[in-house]
Design a protein around this motif. Sequence first.
Motif, mmCIF file in Angstrom:
data_model
loop_
_atom_site.group_PDB
_atom_site.id
_atom_site.type_symbol
_atom_site.label_atom_id
_atom_site.label_comp_id
_atom_site.label_asym_id
_atom_site.label_seq_id
_atom_site.Cartn_x
_atom_site.Cartn_y
_atom_site.Cartn_z
ATOM 1 N N LYS A 49 -48.501 -103.268 5.948
ATOM 2 C CA LYS A 49 -47.913 -104.088 7.020
ATOM 3 C C LYS A 49 -48.864 -104.266 8.199
ATOM 4 N N GLU A 50 -49.608 -103.223 8.500
ATOM 5 C CA GLU A 50 -50.414 -103.294 9.722
ATOM 6 C C GLU A 50 -51.829 -103.802 9.475
ATOM 7 N N ARG A 51 -52.370 -103.483 8.320
ATOM 8 C CA ARG A 51 -53.787 -103.807 8.095
ATOM 9 C C ARG A 51 -53.983 -105.017 7.186
ATOM 10 N N TYR A 52 -53.248 -105.057 6.076
ATOM 11 C CA TYR A 52 -53.586 -106.049 5.054
ATOM 12 C C TYR A 52 -52.756 -107.338 5.136
ATOM 13 N N LEU A 53 -51.427 -107.221 5.120
ATOM 14 C CA LEU A 53 -50.608 -108.442 5.029
ATOM 15 C C LEU A 53 -50.851 -109.410 6.195
ATOM 16 N N PRO A 54 -51.047 -108.906 7.434
ATOM 17 C CA PRO A 54 -51.284 -109.862 8.524
ATOM 18 C C PRO A 54 -52.528 -110.727 8.305
ATOM 19 N N VAL A 55 -53.532 -110.165 7.659
ATOM 20 C CA VAL A 55 -54.759 -110.933 7.395
ATOM 21 C C VAL A 55 -54.444 -112.132 6.497
ATOM 22 N N PHE A 56 -53.680 -111.870 5.447
ATOM 23 C CA PHE A 56 -53.393 -112.936 4.487
ATOM 24 C C PHE A 56 -52.368 -113.927 5.043
ATOM 25 N N GLU A 57 -51.430 -113.408 5.839
ATOM 26 C CA GLU A 57 -50.450 -114.292 6.474
ATOM 27 C C GLU A 57 -51.177 -115.317 7.355
ATOM 28 N N LYS A 58 -52.138 -114.826 8.107
ATOM 29 C CA LYS A 58 -52.895 -115.713 8.993
ATOM 30 C C LYS A 58 -53.745 -116.698 8.180
ATOM 31 N N ALA A 59 -54.422 -116.191 7.169
ATOM 32 C CA ALA A 59 -55.293 -117.056 6.356
ATOM 33 C C ALA A 59 -54.508 -118.169 5.676
ATOM 34 N N LEU A 60 -53.217 -117.924 5.426
ATOM 35 C CA LEU A 60 -52.412 -118.921 4.706
ATOM 36 C C LEU A 60 -51.578 -119.787 5.647
ATOM 37 N N THR A 61 -51.927 -119.777 6.922
ATOM 38 C CA THR A 61 -51.246 -120.681 7.854
ATOM 39 C C THR A 61 -51.857 -122.062 7.653
ATOM 40 N N GLY A 62 -51.248 -122.860 6.805
ATOM 41 C CA GLY A 62 -51.787 -124.190 6.514
ATOM 42 C C GLY A 62 -52.314 -124.295 5.102
#
Length: 290
Positions: A193-206
């Motif tokens: 939740k803190e390290r990995y998923l936010p990276v991919f959530e951001k990368a997939l904005t769009g």
Amino acid sequence: MVHCANMQLYHVPIGPPPPITGFRGCTRLRFVCFICCHFTALLDVDFIRRSENAVSQTLGSKNTAAMSDKVILHYFNGRGKMESVRWLLTVAEVEFDEYYLTTREQYLKLLNDGSLLFQQVPLVEMDGMKLVQTKAILHYIAEKYNLFGKDIKERAMINMYSEGLIDLMEMMMMLPFTADPKPKLDNIQSKAKERYLPVFEKALTGPVYLVGGKLSLADVLLVECTLMLEEKFPAILKDYPNLKSFQGRMIQIPAISRFLQPGSKRKPQPDEGYVKTVMEVFNITAPLSL
Ligand SMILES: N[C@@H](CCC(=O)N[C@@H](CS)C(=O)NCC(=O)O)C(=O)O
């Protein structure tokens, strides 16, 4: 080729994937599809068609070479480090057979044959090579089937995303072998939740895919990883809507959809039998205290 007389050949009796037809060879339509992929896709039939096209473009004409000589995987009848290889071959629509390690004698035979460069599995026989080292195997397949970006910068991004996902999945892979899994599980959840998923959530904005508007190794590992996480923490994606829609789109790709059906070559979550076999084959006598 390794002599596998005392190994069990496992071939799931599903037919070969249907040939990908459609827009291959049509540059203008490919371009339209490429443009389409830059917009968030709706989860509809049209997306499935575009996904097929994306895979088709990704594989290009190279996948025909794989038809002649079969790829052979040597590993346990379980996920472990081989599961990502199974995922990637599936997305590349490459057929493979599996030889399962069930006894220490089989492992010793591979060692004695000189098949295991570092005395470790996974081992993949492909294109006349005996490939070991999971990442080397994944990179070879990704390169061969155009799932590795269009240039070295895209490849660097794909590698960074992939390495992060492999780190996270390896933590989960070790769980069944650890003496006290509960604290490890909690640690995995908070790291995810803190390290990995936010990276991919951001990368997939769009974007529809992680790198270069095109399906890559990183996307395949990401869908595998999100599904693995959900097995342990069913609500883990609730705060990551882009990731959830990415997963929804990916599982509609026909090859992935088939892979997720019962009876496919996808392996179930590790159980006691799997752990016992691994420990016997490698002569491990006590749970790991990692
Ligand atoms: N870096 C290697 C590690 C492979 C590895 O640790 N394989 C385990 C099974 S999953 C193994 O063969 N262990 C036996 C040993 O290390 O002696 C890879 O990623 O393929």
